[in-house]
Design a protein around this motif. Sequence first.
Motif, PDB file in Angstrom:
ATOM      1  N   ARG A  80      -3.146  -9.805  -5.229  1.00 29.05           N
ATOM      2  CA  ARG A  80      -2.672  -9.022  -4.090  1.00 29.05           C
ATOM      3  C   ARG A  80      -2.687  -7.535  -4.417  1.00 29.05           C
ATOM      4  NH1 ARG A  80      -2.386  -7.149   0.900  1.00 29.05           N
ATOM      5  NH2 ARG A  80      -0.561  -5.817   1.164  1.00 29.05           N
ATOM      6  N   THR A  81      -2.240  -7.166  -5.605  1.00 30.61           N
ATOM      7  CA  THR A  81      -2.212  -5.755  -5.978  1.00 30.61           C
ATOM      8  C   THR A  81      -3.625  -5.183  -6.066  1.00 30.61           C
ATOM      9  OG1 THR A  81      -0.188  -6.178  -7.245  1.00 30.61           O
ATOM     10  CG2 THR A  81      -1.305  -4.099  -7.650  1.00 30.61           C
ATOM     11  N   ALA A  82      -4.547  -5.965  -6.610  1.00 30.86           N
ATOM     12  CA  ALA A  82      -5.943  -5.519  -6.664  1.00 30.86           C
ATOM     13  C   ALA A  82      -6.507  -5.339  -5.258  1.00 30.86           C
ATOM     14  CB  ALA A  82      -6.783  -6.529  -7.444  1.00 30.86           C
ATOM     15  N   ASP A  83      -6.149  -6.229  -4.357  1.00 23.16           N
ATOM     16  CA  ASP A  83      -6.584  -6.124  -2.968  1.00 23.16           C
ATOM     17  C   ASP A  83      -6.057  -4.839  -2.332  1.00 23.16           C
ATOM     18  OD1 ASP A  83      -7.956  -7.401  -0.699  1.00 23.16           O
ATOM     19  OD2 ASP A  83      -5.961  -7.571   0.184  1.00 23.16           O
ATOM     20  N   VAL A  84      -4.813  -4.499  -2.656  1.00 25.79           N
ATOM     21  CA  VAL A  84      -4.217  -3.252  -2.153  1.00 25.79           C
ATOM     22  C   VAL A  84      -4.990  -2.050  -2.687  1.00 25.79           C
ATOM     23  CG1 VAL A  84      -2.184  -1.752  -2.330  1.00 25.79           C
ATOM     24  CG2 VAL A  84      -1.900  -4.174  -1.768  1.00 25.79           C
ATOM     25  N   MET A  85      -5.335  -2.072  -3.951  1.00 26.27           N
ATOM     26  CA  MET A  85      -6.068  -0.947  -4.532  1.00 26.27           C
ATOM     27  C   MET A  85      -7.397  -0.740  -3.807  1.00 26.27           C
ATOM     28  SD  MET A  85      -3.962   0.095  -6.799  1.00 26.27           S
ATOM     29  CE  MET A  85      -4.941   1.313  -7.685  1.00 26.27           C
ATOM     30  N   LEU A  86      -8.068  -1.822  -3.483  1.00 22.69           N
ATOM     31  CA  LEU A  86      -9.354  -1.712  -2.793  1.00 22.69           C
ATOM     32  C   LEU A  86      -9.187  -1.199  -1.369  1.00 22.69           C
ATOM     33  CD1 LEU A  86     -11.134  -4.975  -4.020  1.00 22.69           C
ATOM     34  CD2 LEU A  86     -11.637  -2.622  -4.712  1.00 22.69           C
ATOM     35  N   LYS A  87      -8.205  -1.744  -0.655  1.00 21.04           N
ATOM     36  CA  LYS A  87      -8.049  -1.327   0.746  1.00 21.04           C
ATOM     37  C   LYS A  87      -7.548   0.106   0.862  1.00 21.04           C
ATOM     38  CE  LYS A  87      -3.328  -2.925   1.915  1.00 21.04           C
ATOM     39  NZ  LYS A  87      -2.854  -1.713   2.611  1.00 21.04           N
ATOM     40  N   GLU A  88      -6.821   0.567  -0.149  1.00 20.44           N
ATOM     41  CA  GLU A  88      -6.315   1.938  -0.144  1.00 20.44           C
ATOM     42  C   GLU A  88      -7.288   2.914  -0.810  1.00 20.44           C
ATOM     43  OE1 GLU A  88      -3.551   2.909   1.378  1.00 20.44           O
ATOM     44  OE2 GLU A  88      -2.920   0.875   1.945  1.00 20.44           O
ATOM     45  N   GLY A 133       0.807  -1.213   0.000  1.00 19.16           N
ATOM     46  CA  GLY A 133       0.000   0.000   0.000  1.00 19.16           C
ATOM     47  C   GLY A 133       0.837   1.257   0.000  1.00 19.16           C
ATOM     48  N   SER A 134       2.102   1.145   0.372  1.00 24.43           N
ATOM     49  CA  SER A 134       2.982   2.317   0.380  1.00 24.43           C
ATOM     50  C   SER A 134       3.477   2.678  -1.020  1.00 24.43           C
ATOM     51  CB  SER A 134       4.180   2.072   1.299  1.00 24.43           C
ATOM     52  OG  SER A 134       4.975   0.996   0.816  1.00 24.43           O
ATOM     53  N   PHE A 135       3.220   1.781  -1.997  1.00 21.78           N
ATOM     54  CA  PHE A 135       3.595   2.064  -3.382  1.00 21.78           C
ATOM     55  C   PHE A 135       2.453   2.840  -4.017  1.00 21.78           C
ATOM     56  CE2 PHE A 135       3.498   1.107  -7.916  1.00 21.78           C
ATOM     57  CZ  PHE A 135       4.816   1.311  -8.289  1.00 21.78           C
ATOM     58  N   TRP A 136       2.711   4.075  -4.411  1.00 20.54           N
ATOM     59  CA  TRP A 136       1.635   4.892  -4.972  1.00 20.54           C
ATOM     60  C   TRP A 136       1.463   4.607  -6.454  1.00 20.54           C
ATOM     61  CZ3 TRP A 136      -2.511   7.405  -3.822  1.00 20.54           C
ATOM     62  CH2 TRP A 136      -3.143   8.135  -4.841  1.00 20.54           C
TER      63      TRP A 136
END
Length: 201
Positions: free
Chosen positions: A119-127, A88-91
Motif C-alpha cells: 500500500r505504501t509503495a502504491d501511495v509513492m507511485l500515485k503521489e 498520500g497526506s503523509f509526506w
Amino acid sequence: MNHSLKRFVVAMSGASGAPYALCLIEELLKQEHEVHLLVTEAGWRVLKEEHQWPIEKREHIFFERFGHLPGKLVYHPIKDIGASIASGSFWCDAMIVIPCTMGTLAKIAHGISSNLLERTADVMLKERRPLILVPRETPLSTIHLKNMLTLSKVGAMILPAMPAFYTTPTQIEDMVRFITGKVLDMLRVKHQLYQPWEGGR
C-alpha cells in the motif's frame, strides 16, 4: 527545523540481502534522518537466517541495535494498513524496498495492496514520489523483467543488488556498503561508504 533532514520509508521483504537494509538504516539514522521501517513476515525469516536474530523480539531488536543513533526510527507492523505512511497526506522523501522479492515487486507493479508495504509503495507511485526497489534474484525470468519494466515506466527506480569490483572489495561488508551507497546516491544523501570511480590511473 533543519530542512536538510529527511524522512524515508525503508521496507524489508523476504529476499536474501538483509545486510543491505541494515546498512542503509544505520547510515540514514547516523545522519539524523527519520526512518519509517516495515518488515514482512518473510523478511523476519531472512533476518533470522542471515543474522541469527531472535525474531520473537520483533521491532525491539531494531531499537536495541539502532536506538543509540541520533536519527528517529519508527516501526510499523506490516498488517497495519491504517498506519500514517499508508496515506498520500503523509509526506516522505522516498521509499526504499531493500531487499525486494519478485513477489513484492509483482504486486507493486500491478497495484495489489495486500499489506502495508504494498500500500505504501502504491501511495509513492500515485503521489509521484521516489520509489526505489532493490531486487536480489537471479536468474530473472521474462515475467520478472516485464514487471520491472512496468514499474520503471511509471517512475520507480530499479536498483539491483549487483556489487561492483572496481572498488576492489576485500570482504563482504565492502560489497554491502557499495550497494547501500548506490541507494544513498539515488536519495541524494552524501556518504563515504565507497570510493567513487575517478577514471583510469
